[in-house]
Scaffold this motif. Structure first.
Motif, PDB file in Angstrom:
ATOM      1  N   THR A   1       0.862  -1.182   0.000  1.00  0.00           N
ATOM      2  CA  THR A   1       0.000   0.000   0.000  1.00  0.00           C
ATOM      3  C   THR A   1       0.895   1.228   0.000  1.00  0.00           C
ATOM      4  O   THR A   1       1.860   1.296   0.761  1.00  0.00           O
ATOM      5  N   THR A   2       0.599   2.218  -0.856  1.00  0.00           N
ATOM      6  CA  THR A   2       1.472   3.382  -0.987  1.00  0.00           C
ATOM      7  C   THR A   2       0.699   4.682  -0.765  1.00  0.00           C
ATOM      8  O   THR A   2      -0.530   4.701  -0.689  1.00  0.00           O
ATOM      9  N   THR A   3       1.457   5.764  -0.689  1.00  0.00           N
ATOM     10  CA  THR A   3       0.862   7.096  -0.573  1.00  0.00           C
ATOM     11  C   THR A   3       0.665   7.740  -1.942  1.00  0.00           C
ATOM     12  O   THR A   3       0.165   8.861  -2.034  1.00  0.00           O
ATOM     13  N   ALA A   4       1.070   7.046  -3.022  1.00  0.00           N
ATOM     14  CA  ALA A   4       0.961   7.602  -4.371  1.00  0.00           C
ATOM     15  C   ALA A   4      -0.508   7.708  -4.780  1.00  0.00           C
ATOM     16  O   ALA A   4      -1.320   6.825  -4.487  1.00  0.00           O
ATOM     17  N   LYS A   5      -0.854   8.768  -5.484  1.00  0.00           N
ATOM     18  CA  LYS A   5      -2.236   9.027  -5.882  1.00  0.00           C
ATOM     19  C   LYS A   5      -2.554   8.330  -7.203  1.00  0.00           C
ATOM     20  O   LYS A   5      -1.826   8.444  -8.181  1.00  0.00           O
ATOM     21  N   SER A   6      -3.694   7.620  -7.227  1.00  0.00           N
ATOM     22  CA  SER A   6      -4.101   6.933  -8.454  1.00  0.00           C
ATOM     23  C   SER A   6      -4.444   7.913  -9.569  1.00  0.00           C
ATOM     24  O   SER A   6      -4.306   7.591 -10.752  1.00  0.00           O
ATOM     25  N   SER A   7      -4.886   9.115  -9.207  1.00  0.00           N
ATOM     26  CA  SER A   7      -5.217  10.129 -10.222  1.00  0.00           C
ATOM     27  C   SER A   7      -3.982  10.509 -11.047  1.00  0.00           C
ATOM     28  O   SER A   7      -4.087  10.813 -12.245  1.00  0.00           O
ATOM     29  N   LYS A   8      -2.822  10.491 -10.415  1.00  0.00           N
ATOM     30  CA  LYS A   8      -1.584  10.804 -11.128  1.00  0.00           C
ATOM     31  C   LYS A   8      -1.248   9.709 -12.150  1.00  0.00           C
ATOM     32  O   LYS A   8      -0.749   9.994 -13.240  1.00  0.00           O
ATOM     33  N   MET A   9      -1.537   8.460 -11.806  1.00  0.00           N
ATOM     34  CA  MET A   9      -1.285   7.363 -12.737  1.00  0.00           C
ATOM     35  C   MET A   9      -2.266   7.419 -13.906  1.00  0.00           C
ATOM     36  O   MET A   9      -1.898   7.148 -15.056  1.00  0.00           O
ATOM     37  N   ILE A  10      -3.517   7.761 -13.645  1.00  0.00           N
ATOM     38  CA  ILE A  10      -4.493   7.913 -14.721  1.00  0.00           C
ATOM     39  C   ILE A  10      -4.036   8.989 -15.693  1.00  0.00           C
ATOM     40  O   ILE A  10      -4.148   8.834 -16.921  1.00  0.00           O
ATOM     41  N   GLN A  11      -3.507  10.070 -15.163  1.00  0.00           N
ATOM     42  CA  GLN A  11      -2.988  11.153 -16.009  1.00  0.00           C
ATOM     43  C   GLN A  11      -1.794  10.680 -16.829  1.00  0.00           C
ATOM     44  O   GLN A  11      -1.671  11.006 -18.017  1.00  0.00           O
ATOM     45  N   ALA A  12      -0.912   9.910 -16.204  1.00  0.00           N
ATOM     46  CA  ALA A  12       0.269   9.397 -16.902  1.00  0.00           C
ATOM     47  C   ALA A  12      -0.131   8.451 -18.039  1.00  0.00           C
ATOM     48  O   ALA A  12       0.456   8.481 -19.125  1.00  0.00           O
ATOM     49  N   LEU A  13      -1.149   7.628 -17.817  1.00  0.00           N
ATOM     50  CA  LEU A  13      -1.627   6.729 -18.861  1.00  0.00           C
ATOM     51  C   LEU A  13      -2.231   7.509 -20.026  1.00  0.00           C
ATOM     52  O   LEU A  13      -2.062   7.142 -21.194  1.00  0.00           O
ATOM     53  N   ALA A  14      -2.931   8.578 -19.717  1.00  0.00           N
ATOM     54  CA  ALA A  14      -3.517   9.419 -20.766  1.00  0.00           C
ATOM     55  C   ALA A  14      -2.415  10.046 -21.623  1.00  0.00           C
ATOM     56  O   ALA A  14      -2.544  10.135 -22.855  1.00  0.00           O
ATOM     57  N   GLU A  15      -1.318  10.453 -20.983  1.00  0.00           N
ATOM     58  CA  GLU A  15      -0.197  11.040 -21.725  1.00  0.00           C
ATOM     59  C   GLU A  15       0.499  10.012 -22.611  1.00  0.00           C
ATOM     60  O   GLU A  15       1.081  10.362 -23.643  1.00  0.00           O
ATOM     61  N   SER A  16       0.416   8.745 -22.222  1.00  0.00           N
ATOM     62  CA  SER A  16       1.102   7.679 -22.962  1.00  0.00           C
ATOM     63  C   SER A  16       0.196   6.976 -23.965  1.00  0.00           C
ATOM     64  O   SER A  16       0.648   6.057 -24.663  1.00  0.00           O
ATOM     65  N   ASP A  17      -1.051   7.387 -24.054  1.00  0.00           N
ATOM     66  CA  ASP A  17      -2.038   6.662 -24.849  1.00  0.00           C
ATOM     67  C   ASP A  17      -1.640   6.528 -26.317  1.00  0.00           C
ATOM     68  O   ASP A  17      -1.826   5.478 -26.940  1.00  0.00           O
ATOM     69  N   LYS A  18      -1.056   7.575 -26.900  1.00  0.00           N
ATOM     70  CA  LYS A  18      -0.707   7.549 -28.319  1.00  0.00           C
ATOM     71  C   LYS A  18       0.383   6.529 -28.633  1.00  0.00           C
ATOM     72  O   LYS A  18       0.467   6.033 -29.771  1.00  0.00           O
ATOM     73  N   ALA A  19       1.208   6.228 -27.647  1.00  0.00           N
ATOM     74  CA  ALA A  19       2.296   5.265 -27.869  1.00  0.00           C
ATOM     75  C   ALA A  19       1.847   3.817 -27.670  1.00  0.00           C
ATOM     76  O   ALA A  19       2.568   2.884 -28.038  1.00  0.00           O
ATOM     77  N   MET A  20       0.662   3.621 -27.094  1.00  0.00           N
ATOM     78  CA  MET A  20       0.167   2.280 -26.808  1.00  0.00           C
ATOM     79  C   MET A  20      -0.314   1.583 -28.085  1.00  0.00           C
ATOM     80  O   MET A  20      -0.924   2.197 -28.954  1.00  0.00           O
ATOM     81  N   ARG A  21      -0.039   0.264 -28.161  1.00  0.00           N
ATOM     82  CA  ARG A  21      -0.493  -0.575 -29.270  1.00  0.00           C
ATOM     83  C   ARG A  21      -1.132  -1.848 -28.704  1.00  0.00           C
ATOM     84  O   ARG A  21      -0.816  -2.249 -27.585  1.00  0.00           O
ATOM     85  N   PRO A  22      -2.032  -2.492 -29.470  1.00  0.00           N
ATOM     86  CA  PRO A  22      -2.651  -3.737 -28.975  1.00  0.00           C
ATOM     87  C   PRO A  22      -1.605  -4.812 -28.674  1.00  0.00           C
ATOM     88  O   PRO A  22      -0.682  -5.034 -29.470  1.00  0.00           O
ATOM     89  N   TYR A  23      -1.763  -5.467 -27.544  1.00  0.00           N
ATOM     90  CA  TYR A  23      -0.884  -6.558 -27.123  1.00  0.00           C
ATOM     91  C   TYR A  23      -1.705  -7.825 -26.905  1.00  0.00           C
ATOM     92  O   TYR A  23      -2.902  -7.763 -26.626  1.00  0.00           O
ATOM     93  N   SER A  24      -1.039  -8.970 -27.039  1.00  0.00           N
ATOM     94  CA  SER A  24      -1.671 -10.264 -26.819  1.00  0.00           C
ATOM     95  C   SER A  24      -1.329 -10.803 -25.438  1.00  0.00           C
ATOM     96  O   SER A  24      -0.219 -10.584 -24.929  1.00  0.00           O
ATOM     97  N   ASP A  25      -2.279 -11.512 -24.835  1.00  0.00           N
ATOM     98  CA  ASP A  25      -2.055 -12.219 -23.571  1.00  0.00           C
ATOM     99  C   ASP A  25      -1.741 -13.669 -23.912  1.00  0.00           C
ATOM    100  O   ASP A  25      -2.551 -14.352 -24.550  1.00  0.00           O
ATOM    101  N   ILE A  26      -0.580 -14.155 -23.500  1.00  0.00           N
ATOM    102  CA  ILE A  26      -0.131 -15.492 -23.892  1.00  0.00           C
ATOM    103  C   ILE A  26       0.048 -16.365 -22.658  1.00  0.00           C
ATOM    104  O   ILE A  26       0.620 -15.936 -21.649  1.00  0.00           O
ATOM    105  N   ILE A  27      -0.460 -17.595 -22.752  1.00  0.00           N
ATOM    106  CA  ILE A  27      -0.301 -18.588 -21.686  1.00  0.00           C
ATOM    107  C   ILE A  27       0.617 -19.685 -22.198  1.00  0.00           C
ATOM    108  O   ILE A  27       0.387 -20.256 -23.262  1.00  0.00           O
TER     109      ILE A  27
END
Length: 446
Positions: free
Chosen positions: A177-203
């Motif tokens: 458990t941390t003191t880091a705010k989840s809102s900051k991570m949501i913002q970071a993901l939004a900033e990285s959205d353009k670089a994201m590409r579809p990935y596969s889940d492999i077992i």
């Protein structure tokens, strides 16, 4: 006449006295070495082969890919320096308020993990305390001697981030458990959205069947560029001045290898392979196997003389030998070379550097090879199916499937004065039974 004799006696006595004084001063002379030592230390301290990393360990101790799992959708991206900086920023300089270690004999399941989390995947395992304290600057009390190679970032109902550090064998996890705010991570993901590409889940086996333990790989890698790099050479004298404490003796061999040594160490350099290897003879025979000490120590040592001449990152840790490998990355993806010209190998001793090996090359310029050289690789599902159906492979031993670059070494000829260059071609790589192999078109491993 008497006064003349007296004068001679006085002159002779003065000469004898002066001779005695000079003799005494010569016998008892002790040169002031303070300035000399200070000058030598300054020279060795400032003798570098590249620029130091100002951002600290977070630039070399990084994941190799970043994944965002959101329900049935999985996206990801290569771990470029900007991507990593953006995604770990919400975690830096925070605190872990509570930690708990959990163990599973079978498939690892994390009951309180949500359907929306981030994955940081590493190619190596390292002490959790080292990553939290040295890389993220997180104040944390976590279980001693716990090593991980995957970090999950999730949010709790209080708007804070939870972390799950998972062991390489996928049977142990530390929940924090941390003191880091989840809102900051949501913002970071939004900033990285353009670089994201579809990935596969492999077992691949019973240890990768849960969403927290899947293998993740780019779904459809299309139109990937090849690159050409031209190198500058690192001076052998510069490396020797960094690693040796005093002057060295040079012994040349007819095979093209030159040996340098003194009372404290020995180094070999081959001007054809352009590889340099140093061993510290003043250290004990045993290398340090304590990664909590070795990882920060080797990073600080290499960085102190500008040894991260390119985008080198920690790629493997060997707890049996104590050796670390820093590997060249390109566009956030690992590179591979059959002659290991893309690696820095180091080991730490009780008092300092134990061993140091690298190619004496550093990038001058890197350019893409143009549109005609773009490559489309088979999709992740095709790679998975080919590996699973190959009777010569034990598919359960597949622990990673990743995009990388094959470094094809292309020296123009053996003349040391001719420019050295390499071509980097996109390629699937598979970690199989603990070692990385290029994936071949026939569905096997090279």
């Amino acid at each position: 006449m008497r006064s003349k004799e007296l004068f001679k006696t006085i002159i002779l006595s003065l000469l004898v006295l002066m001779s005695a004084v000079l003799t005494y001063m010569t016998w008892n002379f002790s040169p002031d070495l303070a300035n000399v030592n200070s000058h030598d230390s300054k020279d060795k301290h400032t003798n570098t082969i590249g620029k130091t990393l100002k951002g600290g360990m977070s630039q070399a101790i990084t994941p190799y890919q970043i994944i965002h799992s959101n329900g049935d959708e999985t996206e990801g991206m290569g771990a470029t320096k900007n991507n990593v900086k953006t995604l770990i920023k919400p975690l830096k300089d925070q605190k872990v308020t509570h930690s708990e270690r959990m163990h599973s004999q079978h498939n690892l399941i994390i009951p309180d993990l949500s359907n929306n989390f981030v994955v940081l995947d590493f190619t190596y395992q390292m002490p959790l305390a080292t990553y939290l304290g040295q890389v993220l600057n997180i104040n944390a009390k976590v279980p001693n001697h716990f090593n991980f190679n995957r970090l999950l970032i999730d949010k709790d109902h209080n708007g804070k981030l939870k972390l799950y550090a998972i062991s390489k064998d996928r049977h142990d996890v530390v929940r924090m458990t941390t003191t880091a705010k989840s809102s900051k991570m949501i913002q970071a993901l939004a900033e990285s959205d353009k670089a994201m590409r579809p990935y596969s889940d492999i077992i691949t086996n019973k240890d990768t069947i849960d969403k927290a333990t899947h293998i993740f790989a780019p779904e459809k890698p299309k139109k990937l560029k090849t690159y050409r790099t031209i190198y500058n050479r690192i001076s052998v004298d510069a490396m020797n001045s960094i690693l040796f404490n005093d002057s060295v003796v040079v012994r040349s061999a007819t095979s093209g290898t030159t040996t340098y040594n003194n009372n404290t160490g020995v180094a070999n350099y081959n001007d054809q392979s352009e590889k340099y290897r140093y061993t510290n003879l003043s250290e004990d025979e045993d290398k340090s196997k304590n990664m909590k000490e070795t990882i920060p120590s080797t990073f600080n040592y290499i960085n102190g003389h500008g040894g991260f001449t390119d985008d080198f990152r920690l790629f493997s840790t060997d707890n049996d030998t104590g050796e670390l490998t820093y590997q060249l990355f390109l566009n956030g993806r690992p590179t591979f070379n059959t002659d290991n010209l893309n690696q820095i190998k180091v080991a730490w001793g009780k008092k300092g550097i134990f061993g140091y090996a690298r190619a004496l090359l550093k990038t001058n310029v890197t350019i893409d090879s143009g549109g005609d050289s773009e490559i489309s690789l088979p999709g992740a599902e095709e790679v998975r199916a080919s590996l699973a159906n190959n009777p010569q492979l034990d598919f359960e031993k597949v622990t990673n499937i990743a995009l990388g670059y094959t470094m094809n070494d292309k020296p123009d000829n053996k003349d040391i004065e001719i420019q050295h260059n390499s071509e980097f071609k996109p390629q699937w790589y598979v970690e199989y039974n603990g070692k990385w192999h290029p994936y071949s078109k026939d569905g096997g491993l090279e």
